[in-house]
Design an enzyme around this catalytic site. Sequence first.
Site, PDB file in Angstrom:
ATOM      1  N   HIS A 210       0.806  -1.223   0.000  1.00 34.68           N
ATOM      2  CA  HIS A 210       0.000   0.000   0.000  1.00 34.68           C
ATOM      3  C   HIS A 210       0.834   1.267   0.000  1.00 34.68           C
ATOM      4  O   HIS A 210       0.476   2.256  -0.625  1.00 34.68           O
ATOM      5  CB  HIS A 210      -0.946  -0.003   1.197  1.00 34.68           C
ATOM      6  CG  HIS A 210      -2.148  -0.848   0.952  1.00 34.68           C
ATOM      7  ND1 HIS A 210      -2.771  -1.562   1.930  1.00 34.68           N
ATOM      8  CD2 HIS A 210      -2.816  -1.089  -0.191  1.00 34.68           C
ATOM      9  CE1 HIS A 210      -3.793  -2.212   1.406  1.00 34.68           C
ATOM     10  NE2 HIS A 210      -3.832  -1.949   0.120  1.00 34.68           N
ATOM     11  N   ARG A 353     -11.879  -8.942 -13.063  1.00 29.91           N
ATOM     12  CA  ARG A 353     -11.373 -10.318 -13.037  1.00 29.91           C
ATOM     13  C   ARG A 353     -11.913 -11.003 -11.794  1.00 29.91           C
ATOM     14  O   ARG A 353     -11.832 -10.454 -10.697  1.00 29.91           O
ATOM     15  CB  ARG A 353      -9.840 -10.322 -12.995  1.00 29.91           C
ATOM     16  CG  ARG A 353      -9.296 -11.735 -12.891  1.00 29.91           C
ATOM     17  CD  ARG A 353      -7.812 -11.793 -12.986  1.00 29.91           C
ATOM     18  NE  ARG A 353      -7.159 -11.391 -11.764  1.00 29.91           N
ATOM     19  CZ  ARG A 353      -5.847 -11.358 -11.619  1.00 29.91           C
ATOM     20  NH1 ARG A 353      -5.063 -11.688 -12.642  1.00 29.91           N
ATOM     21  NH2 ARG A 353      -5.300 -10.997 -10.487  1.00 29.91           N
ATOM     22  N   GLU A 452      -2.698 -17.250 -19.309  1.00 25.55           N
ATOM     23  CA  GLU A 452      -1.501 -17.119 -18.476  1.00 25.55           C
ATOM     24  C   GLU A 452      -0.934 -18.482 -18.095  1.00 25.55           C
ATOM     25  O   GLU A 452       0.055 -18.568 -17.387  1.00 25.55           O
ATOM     26  CB  GLU A 452      -1.801 -16.264 -17.242  1.00 25.55           C
ATOM     27  CG  GLU A 452      -3.040 -16.657 -16.480  1.00 25.55           C
ATOM     28  CD  GLU A 452      -3.358 -15.718 -15.305  1.00 25.55           C
ATOM     29  OE1 GLU A 452      -2.538 -14.849 -14.982  1.00 25.55           O
ATOM     30  OE2 GLU A 452      -4.434 -15.881 -14.708  1.00 25.55           O
ATOM     31  N   ASN A 475       2.762 -12.069 -16.752  1.00 25.65           N
ATOM     32  CA  ASN A 475       3.488 -12.378 -15.506  1.00 25.65           C
ATOM     33  C   ASN A 475       3.425 -13.876 -15.206  1.00 25.65           C
ATOM     34  O   ASN A 475       4.438 -14.520 -14.943  1.00 25.65           O
ATOM     35  CB  ASN A 475       2.876 -11.616 -14.316  1.00 25.65           C
ATOM     36  CG  ASN A 475       2.740 -10.141 -14.589  1.00 25.65           C
ATOM     37  OD1 ASN A 475       3.409  -9.607 -15.454  1.00 25.65           O
ATOM     38  ND2 ASN A 475       1.861  -9.476 -13.862  1.00 25.65           N
ATOM     39  N   ASP A 476       2.226 -14.413 -15.247  1.00 29.66           N
ATOM     40  CA  ASP A 476       2.099 -15.842 -14.972  1.00 29.66           C
ATOM     41  C   ASP A 476       2.485 -16.694 -16.181  1.00 29.66           C
ATOM     42  O   ASP A 476       2.980 -17.811 -16.023  1.00 29.66           O
ATOM     43  CB  ASP A 476       0.674 -16.183 -14.515  1.00 29.66           C
ATOM     44  CG  ASP A 476       0.499 -15.934 -13.026  1.00 29.66           C
ATOM     45  OD1 ASP A 476       1.412 -16.289 -12.269  1.00 29.66           O
ATOM     46  OD2 ASP A 476      -0.529 -15.362 -12.634  1.00 29.66           O
ATOM     47  N   ARG A 486       7.766 -16.382  -9.947  1.00 26.13           N
ATOM     48  CA  ARG A 486       7.765 -14.945 -10.222  1.00 26.13           C
ATOM     49  C   ARG A 486       8.171 -14.100  -9.024  1.00 26.13           C
ATOM     50  O   ARG A 486       8.431 -12.919  -9.143  1.00 26.13           O
ATOM     51  CB  ARG A 486       6.393 -14.486 -10.763  1.00 26.13           C
ATOM     52  CG  ARG A 486       5.254 -14.646  -9.813  1.00 26.13           C
ATOM     53  CD  ARG A 486       3.920 -14.417 -10.503  1.00 26.13           C
ATOM     54  NE  ARG A 486       3.449 -13.037 -10.391  1.00 26.13           N
ATOM     55  CZ  ARG A 486       2.246 -12.632 -10.774  1.00 26.13           C
ATOM     56  NH1 ARG A 486       1.405 -13.482 -11.324  1.00 26.13           N
ATOM     57  NH2 ARG A 486       1.884 -11.399 -10.633  1.00 26.13           N
ATOM     58  N   CYS A 523      -2.519  -7.775 -20.263  1.00 27.93           N
ATOM     59  CA  CYS A 523      -2.590  -7.017 -19.005  1.00 27.93           C
ATOM     60  C   CYS A 523      -1.436  -7.353 -18.072  1.00 27.93           C
ATOM     61  O   CYS A 523      -1.425  -6.928 -16.922  1.00 27.93           O
ATOM     62  CB  CYS A 523      -3.930  -7.260 -18.308  1.00 27.93           C
ATOM     63  SG  CYS A 523      -4.230  -8.981 -17.894  1.00 27.93           S
TER      64      CYS A 523
HETATM   65  C1  PEP Z   1      -0.480 -11.806 -15.075  1.00 21.20           C
HETATM   66  O1  PEP Z   1      -0.316 -12.921 -14.589  1.00 21.20           O
HETATM   67  O2  PEP Z   1       0.223 -11.341 -15.996  1.00 21.20           O
HETATM   68  C2  PEP Z   1      -1.550 -10.941 -14.552  1.00 21.20           C
HETATM   69  C3  PEP Z   1      -1.855  -9.799 -15.141  1.00 21.20           C
HETATM   70  O3  PEP Z   1      -2.192 -11.310 -13.432  1.00 21.20           O
HETATM   71  P1  PEP Z   1      -1.555 -11.189 -11.955  1.00 21.20           P
HETATM   72  O4  PEP Z   1      -0.293 -10.364 -12.066  1.00 21.20           O
HETATM   73  O5  PEP Z   1      -2.587 -10.562 -11.121  1.00 21.20           O
HETATM   74  O6  PEP Z   1      -1.274 -12.617 -11.626  1.00 21.20           O
HETATM   75 MG    MG Z   2      -1.778 -13.825 -13.283  1.00 16.54          MG
END
Ligand code: PEP
Ligand code: MG
Length: 602
Positions: A210, A353, A452, A475-476, A486, A523
């Site tokens: 935060h 989501r 993902e 990211n995932d 990660r 995203c």
């Molecule tokens: C991702 O995995 O790229 C994603 C946008 O979701 P999060 O980062 O919330 O896992």
């Molecule tokens: Mg993700």
Amino acid sequence: MSLPPDREEDSTVGNPAALEPLVFRGIGGSSGVAIGKLMLMDTGGPGVVHRHVSRRALQGEVDRYEAAVTASVEELNQAADRAQHHIAKAEVAILEAYVLMLEDDMLHEDVERRILIDRQCAEWAVEGAIADLGAQLRDSPDPYIAARSDDFEFVGAMVQRSFQGRSTRSPAPREPSIIVARDLSPADTAALDKSVVLGFVTEIGTRTSHTAILARALELPVVVGLSNITSLLGDHDTIIVDGVSGEVILSPTIDQVANAQARAERHRKLAANLREHRDRVPQTKCGEALSIRANIELPAETEVACYEGAQGVGLYRTEFLFIDRITPPTEDEQYAVYRSVVEAMGEHPVTLRTFDIGGDKFVSQFRAPADMNPALGLRAVRLALARPELFLAQLRAMVRASAHGTLRIMIPMISGIQELREVRALFDRAIRQVSDAGHAYSETIPLGAMVEVPSAAIMADLLAQEADFLSIGTNDLVQYSLAVDRTSRALAGLASYFDPAILRLIDIVSKAGVEHACPVSVCGAMASHPLGAAVLLGFGIRDLSMEASAIPEIREAIARVTLADLERTTREALEQGTAAGSERVVSDAFREVFSDLLEAYL
Ligand code: PEP
Ligand code: MG
């Protein structure tokens, strides 16, 4: 005393009086550079007494606990009132979330059990209950959820201070200063005057904590995650905070100050310049239009998203609603929040989501059995399908919010077509339930899948025929395709979205989208880096979602390049055999044209 990571100079440890410059590296939480007087803010309290209480005194301890909670809630409400007059509404939302945490029944039950059954004094009982909750969150492989343990710690510390009749707020600086603190609570932040606070450094926290989120909203340079920094300050009283590189320098040399001043000025000018263009429609140099949307975690972040010119919310991580508390939010509560987000974004679409939560990441009576590898366990859509009552309540809340704007629903961690079909059946049931209950809703709510998990990318042609849209979570996708945790700092070098394996998967998904007329967006963090965004555009993707603070630079980066250059570069990157090779291709093509953005902003 353990040293912070990546300590670059340690010749003066134990000899702070020499005032040699000391350089540390933490996590850049909010960009910008500040140089100034250091102010240590004491946000910690003395140790907690552990005392068994006689049977007769037990009720008295419960009463003391209730009184401390009441005082803390009052303090938070006062801070929220003050924050109403501030620019960042995000602060108010966080303070309100803290009040909910303090009033949560399960926390109360746990504390009372420790007092009445274990006969612990109130301080000890609170310490134990908060520590248990915090530990469950901290073990989470998801950095965002792990960061929420800090919130519990803060709430616990606040109650402890109330036991001692101390204010939960720390004194604010009177002259321009950079604050160094173990943690900076939202209550402290709400009280800060931006004209005297130049930046922060905190020991705990990550980019998604935060403190960092609020600092970005306040546009203050921040470095977080510098463990032990408060014990290493010695007599140093000047400090440089570089929220871009994560570097912190105590007692800098004249050269270091000059260098930081130049960087600060560059960042300020560029940021001001970029902000001036926030109403500009995002497009390439040759006029190809695209959408740039915001990723949000807090409803109040819609304010920053609008300010930065986001054309909607491409990812609202709704798990936030579930994890700053012990019991799950009700359908009505969720509906009110989703509605507020949709209304805040006006005519722009909002992508909600469904909760990406599970395994050991979820503190509530819905806690899932422990998995050996929580990231590979019962999480996200798997948990949703395993707990349909919880999932249906969320879907109903979302469907009801659709009456108030343009809304899309997106499912995390879809691994194949079967899961999507099961979700759609529940989605249809949620719509029927909303309709039967007489609520208004939109007849056309797109239902999309996140891509993902590698299997989803491989099966994208089938998913594209049944999903209303696909959104790639890089990211995932990187984590699962390359088998790189990660959250691991040690493996961070391997977690590259430039890896040709990742590029090939993105290529598969974007082609499947075109073939089946299924919109594809991105995203994940790749979209928020100028070089990553460039590659995505080269693949034909025209819908990017990123944290709001990255929007100005991405809009600017894209305006400097042509589609022909982007497509050629992406094709060449795709032909490389290694991540380093692909990254070099992209960097060689655009490094120069993006040089000021890459230097001053990231
Ligand atoms: C991702 O995995 O790229 C994603 C946008 O979701 P999060 O980062 O919330 O896992
Ligand atoms: Mg993700």
